[in-house]
Motif scaffolding. Structure first.
Motif, PDB file in Angstrom:
ATOM      1  N   ALA A 123       3.043  14.236  -9.852  1.00  0.00           N
ATOM      2  CA  ALA A 123       3.844  15.509 -10.245  1.00  0.00           C
ATOM      3  C   ALA A 123       4.251  14.906 -11.166  1.00  0.00           C
ATOM      4  O   ALA A 123       4.875  16.004 -11.500  1.00  0.00           O
ATOM      5  N   PHE A 124       4.960  13.910 -12.152  1.00  0.00           N
ATOM      6  CA  PHE A 124       5.377  14.217 -12.956  1.00  0.00           C
ATOM      7  C   PHE A 124       4.731  13.875 -14.084  1.00  0.00           C
ATOM      8  O   PHE A 124       5.605  14.819 -15.078  1.00  0.00           O
ATOM      9  N   LYS A 163      16.417  23.978 -14.684  1.00  0.00           N
ATOM     10  CA  LYS A 163      16.470  24.866 -13.334  1.00  0.00           C
ATOM     11  C   LYS A 163      16.106  23.592 -12.812  1.00  0.00           C
ATOM     12  O   LYS A 163      15.662  23.858 -11.263  1.00  0.00           O
ATOM     13  N   LEU A 164      15.374  22.855 -12.924  1.00  0.00           N
ATOM     14  CA  LEU A 164      14.534  21.478 -12.026  1.00  0.00           C
ATOM     15  C   LEU A 164      15.318  20.794 -10.490  1.00  0.00           C
ATOM     16  O   LEU A 164      17.119  20.429 -11.180  1.00  0.00           O
ATOM     17  N   GLY A 165      15.677  21.208  -9.565  1.00  0.00           N
ATOM     18  CA  GLY A 165      16.349  21.107  -8.736  1.00  0.00           C
ATOM     19  C   GLY A 165      16.143  19.615  -7.782  1.00  0.00           C
ATOM     20  O   GLY A 165      17.349  18.751  -7.789  1.00  0.00           O
ATOM     21  N   ASN A 166      15.531  18.880  -8.543  1.00  0.00           N
ATOM     22  CA  ASN A 166      15.032  17.526  -8.280  1.00  0.00           C
ATOM     23  C   ASN A 166      15.213  16.967  -9.744  1.00  0.00           C
ATOM     24  O   ASN A 166      13.947  16.783  -9.948  1.00  0.00           O
ATOM     25  N   LYS A 167      15.923  16.045 -10.115  1.00  0.00           N
ATOM     26  CA  LYS A 167      15.812  15.671 -11.366  1.00  0.00           C
ATOM     27  C   LYS A 167      14.881  13.827 -11.276  1.00  0.00           C
ATOM     28  O   LYS A 167      14.408  13.985 -13.028  1.00  0.00           O
ATOM     29  N   ASN A 168      14.867  13.626 -10.519  1.00  0.00           N
ATOM     30  CA  ASN A 168      14.154  12.415  -9.990  1.00  0.00           C
ATOM     31  C   ASN A 168      12.364  12.676 -10.978  1.00  0.00           C
ATOM     32  O   ASN A 168      11.868  11.918 -11.611  1.00  0.00           O
ATOM     33  N   VAL A 169      11.508  13.765 -10.664  1.00  0.00           N
ATOM     34  CA  VAL A 169      10.630  13.656 -11.274  1.00  0.00           C
ATOM     35  C   VAL A 169      10.802  14.086 -12.636  1.00  0.00           C
ATOM     36  O   VAL A 169       9.137  14.164 -13.134  1.00  0.00           O
ATOM     37  N   LEU A 170      11.582  13.933 -13.345  1.00  0.00           N
ATOM     38  CA  LEU A 170      11.666  13.407 -14.918  1.00  0.00           C
ATOM     39  C   LEU A 170      11.404  12.189 -15.466  1.00  0.00           C
ATOM     40  O   LEU A 170      11.735  12.013 -16.776  1.00  0.00           O
ATOM     41  N   ASN A 229       2.334  16.547 -14.460  1.00  0.00           N
ATOM     42  CA  ASN A 229       1.982  18.044 -13.547  1.00  0.00           C
ATOM     43  C   ASN A 229       3.234  18.592 -14.221  1.00  0.00           C
ATOM     44  O   ASN A 229       3.143  19.580 -15.182  1.00  0.00           O
ATOM     45  N   THR A 230       4.109  18.065 -14.149  1.00  0.00           N
ATOM     46  CA  THR A 230       5.782  18.672 -14.491  1.00  0.00           C
ATOM     47  C   THR A 230       5.778  18.376 -16.153  1.00  0.00           C
ATOM     48  O   THR A 230       6.178  19.399 -16.492  1.00  0.00           O
ATOM     49  N   MET A 231       5.022  17.728 -16.830  1.00  0.00           N
ATOM     50  CA  MET A 231       5.380  17.063 -17.853  1.00  0.00           C
ATOM     51  C   MET A 231       4.730  18.330 -18.958  1.00  0.00           C
ATOM     52  O   MET A 231       4.555  18.854 -19.871  1.00  0.00           O
ATOM     53  N   VAL A 232       3.136  17.865 -18.281  1.00  0.00           N
ATOM     54  CA  VAL A 232       2.215  19.526 -18.696  1.00  0.00           C
ATOM     55  C   VAL A 232       2.872  20.419 -18.922  1.00  0.00           C
ATOM     56  O   VAL A 232       2.937  21.271 -19.427  1.00  0.00           O
ATOM     57  N   GLY A 233       4.011  21.477 -17.879  1.00  0.00           N
ATOM     58  CA  GLY A 233       4.900  22.566 -17.794  1.00  0.00           C
ATOM     59  C   GLY A 233       5.797  22.132 -18.478  1.00  0.00           C
ATOM     60  O   GLY A 233       5.701  23.698 -18.602  1.00  0.00           O
ATOM     61  N   VAL A 234       6.136  21.258 -18.628  1.00  0.00           N
ATOM     62  CA  VAL A 234       7.584  21.314 -19.859  1.00  0.00           C
ATOM     63  C   VAL A 234       6.780  21.306 -21.649  1.00  0.00           C
ATOM     64  O   VAL A 234       7.541  21.829 -22.044  1.00  0.00           O
ATOM     65  N   TYR A 235       6.103  21.067 -21.538  1.00  0.00           N
ATOM     66  CA  TYR A 235       5.408  20.855 -22.937  1.00  0.00           C
ATOM     67  C   TYR A 235       4.569  22.460 -23.635  1.00  0.00           C
ATOM     68  O   TYR A 235       4.763  22.834 -24.565  1.00  0.00           O
ATOM     69  N   ALA A 236       4.204  23.087 -21.938  1.00  0.00           N
ATOM     70  CA  ALA A 236       3.584  24.174 -22.033  1.00  0.00           C
ATOM     71  C   ALA A 236       4.650  25.424 -22.260  1.00  0.00           C
ATOM     72  O   ALA A 236       4.175  26.689 -22.716  1.00  0.00           O
ATOM     73  N   PHE A 251       0.744  -1.605   0.409  1.00  0.00           N
ATOM     74  CA  PHE A 251       0.024   0.012   0.416  1.00  0.00           C
ATOM     75  C   PHE A 251       0.911   1.327  -0.356  1.00  0.00           C
ATOM     76  O   PHE A 251       0.748   2.086  -0.735  1.00  0.00           O
ATOM     77  N   ASN A 252       1.943   1.082   1.086  1.00  0.00           N
ATOM     78  CA  ASN A 252       2.536   2.078   0.714  1.00  0.00           C
ATOM     79  C   ASN A 252       3.401   2.822  -0.934  1.00  0.00           C
ATOM     80  O   ASN A 252       4.176   3.962  -0.831  1.00  0.00           O
ATOM     81  N   GLN A 253       3.398   1.994  -0.958  1.00  0.00           N
ATOM     82  CA  GLN A 253       4.670   1.758  -2.019  1.00  0.00           C
ATOM     83  C   GLN A 253       4.101   2.088  -3.099  1.00  0.00           C
ATOM     84  O   GLN A 253       4.245   3.235  -4.423  1.00  0.00           O
ATOM     85  N   SER A 254       2.719   1.921  -3.541  1.00  0.00           N
ATOM     86  CA  SER A 254       1.274   2.411  -4.057  1.00  0.00           C
ATOM     87  C   SER A 254       1.114   3.743  -3.518  1.00  0.00           C
ATOM     88  O   SER A 254       1.279   4.508  -5.215  1.00  0.00           O
ATOM     89  N   PHE A 255       0.947   3.920  -2.833  1.00  0.00           N
ATOM     90  CA  PHE A 255       0.588   5.651  -2.264  1.00  0.00           C
ATOM     91  C   PHE A 255       2.086   6.552  -3.092  1.00  0.00           C
ATOM     92  O   PHE A 255       2.190   7.935  -3.513  1.00  0.00           O
ATOM     93  N   ARG A 256       3.261   6.239  -2.578  1.00  0.00           N
ATOM     94  CA  ARG A 256       4.190   6.888  -2.623  1.00  0.00           C
ATOM     95  C   ARG A 256       4.955   7.361  -4.663  1.00  0.00           C
ATOM     96  O   ARG A 256       4.439   7.723  -5.018  1.00  0.00           O
ATOM     97  N   GLN A 257       4.041   5.643  -5.284  1.00  0.00           N
ATOM     98  CA  GLN A 257       3.779   5.956  -6.833  1.00  0.00           C
ATOM     99  C   GLN A 257       3.486   7.090  -7.584  1.00  0.00           C
ATOM    100  O   GLN A 257       3.562   7.144  -8.055  1.00  0.00           O
ATOM    101  N   ILE A 258       1.949   7.118  -6.848  1.00  0.00           N
ATOM    102  CA  ILE A 258       1.359   7.865  -7.586  1.00  0.00           C
ATOM    103  C   ILE A 258       1.811   9.340  -7.093  1.00  0.00           C
ATOM    104  O   ILE A 258       1.172   9.682  -7.760  1.00  0.00           O
ATOM    105  N   GLN A 259       1.850   9.221  -5.864  1.00  0.00           N
ATOM    106  CA  GLN A 259       2.492  10.045  -5.538  1.00  0.00           C
ATOM    107  C   GLN A 259       3.376  10.971  -6.345  1.00  0.00           C
ATOM    108  O   GLN A 259       3.809  11.994  -7.136  1.00  0.00           O
ATOM    109  N   HIS A 260       4.031   9.805  -7.309  1.00  0.00           N
ATOM    110  CA  HIS A 260       5.574  10.803  -7.850  1.00  0.00           C
ATOM    111  C   HIS A 260       5.106  10.429  -9.431  1.00  0.00           C
ATOM    112  O   HIS A 260       5.237  11.858  -9.606  1.00  0.00           O
ATOM    113  N   LYS A 261       3.776   9.727  -9.379  1.00  0.00           N
ATOM    114  CA  LYS A 261       2.777   9.949 -10.736  1.00  0.00           C
ATOM    115  C   LYS A 261       2.589  11.279 -11.147  1.00  0.00           C
ATOM    116  O   LYS A 261       2.536  11.719 -12.643  1.00  0.00           O
TER     117      LYS A 261
END
Length: 240
Positions: A211-212, A228-235, A214-221, A199-209
């Motif tokens: 965030a990803f 300039k992203l401090g956390n490259k993991n979000v890519l 939302n980030t990609m929407v911003g990238v394409y827009a 359950f915890n791993q699913s929760f963490r993965q969904i949070q990350h997904k």
């Protein structure tokens, strides 16, 4: 914690070199008494910094002078008459006591189970509990006596405030949120049978997904500059 099998496949984790094992309870089991469960695992994995007020007021101990293992011995001894079966299964922990080991180090020992919890076993044990429950180790030491007194008084006031507040469910809120999220493939009933680790791993993965995405929407827009992203993991939509 040394374990060659994925925790996704396990219902319990053996602690190396001992007969001790840690259960991985289901979401449904924890929700039967969520407050009790999280109180126990928080205490068993706590650092002296997190118990500075209790150590000072009840035991007259300066939290900066004792180790994590010293605190564990104090807290575990207070739990031996409690029901810890959700963590340790059918293991009888009632006869655990403080003994001197062969090298004259103070350890927790259960004569009936022939289980010794020394500092190494303790580290494996608490790291396992943290990993199962996505808990972070909290440790901090003040730079001087003035900072130590300030932090102690601040924490004492904080605990007094929280003591007046009713318990707020943590896991229950996350369950409600996730079953109403399109990325989570479980309903309320099937969610109850998931291990808390899954359950915890699913929760963490969904949070990350999320965030990803939302980030990609911003990238394409053109509103997010990836350089300039401090956390490259979000890519990446897969969590590390």
């Amino acid at each position: 914690m040394k374990n060659t099998k994925s925790l996704l496949k396990l219902s319990s984790v053996d602690i190396p070199g001992t007969k001790l094992s840690v259960r991985i309870p289901t979401v449904g089991e924890i929700l039967e008494d969520e407050q009790h469960y999280y109180s126990m695992i928080s205490s068993l994995t706590a650092s002296p910094y997190q118990y500075m007020v209790q150590l000072n007021d009840a035991f007259h101990i300066d939290y900066t002078t004792i180790s994590d293992f010293d605190l564990f011995k104090i807290l575990f001894s207070s739990y031996i008459k409690s029901d810890l079966s959700i963590i340790f299964g059918d293991l009888n922990i009632s006869d655990f006591g403080l003994y001197k080991s062969n090298n004259q180090q103070e350890v927790l020992l259960s004569p009936s189970n022939n289980i010794e919890i020394n500092e190494k076993v303790y580290n494996d044990l608490v790291n396992t509990i943290r990993k199962i429950n996505l808990l972070e180790k909290v440790n901090f030491k003040p730079g001087n006596e003035s900072a130590k007194k300030y932090l102690l008084e601040k924490e004492r006031k904080k605990q007094k405030r929280y003591a007046k507040k009713p318990f707020e469910p943590y896991l229950e809120k996350i369950v409600i949120a996730l079953v109403n999220t399109r990325e989570f493939p479980y309903d309320y009933d099937s969610c109850m049978d998931l291990s808390i680790y899954r359950f915890n791993q699913s929760f963490r993965q969904i949070q990350h997904k999320i965030a990803f995405d939302n980030t990609m929407v911003g990238v394409y827009a053109g509103t997010v500059d990836t350089s300039k992203l401090g956390n490259k993991n979000v890519l990446s939509w897969i969590t590390n």
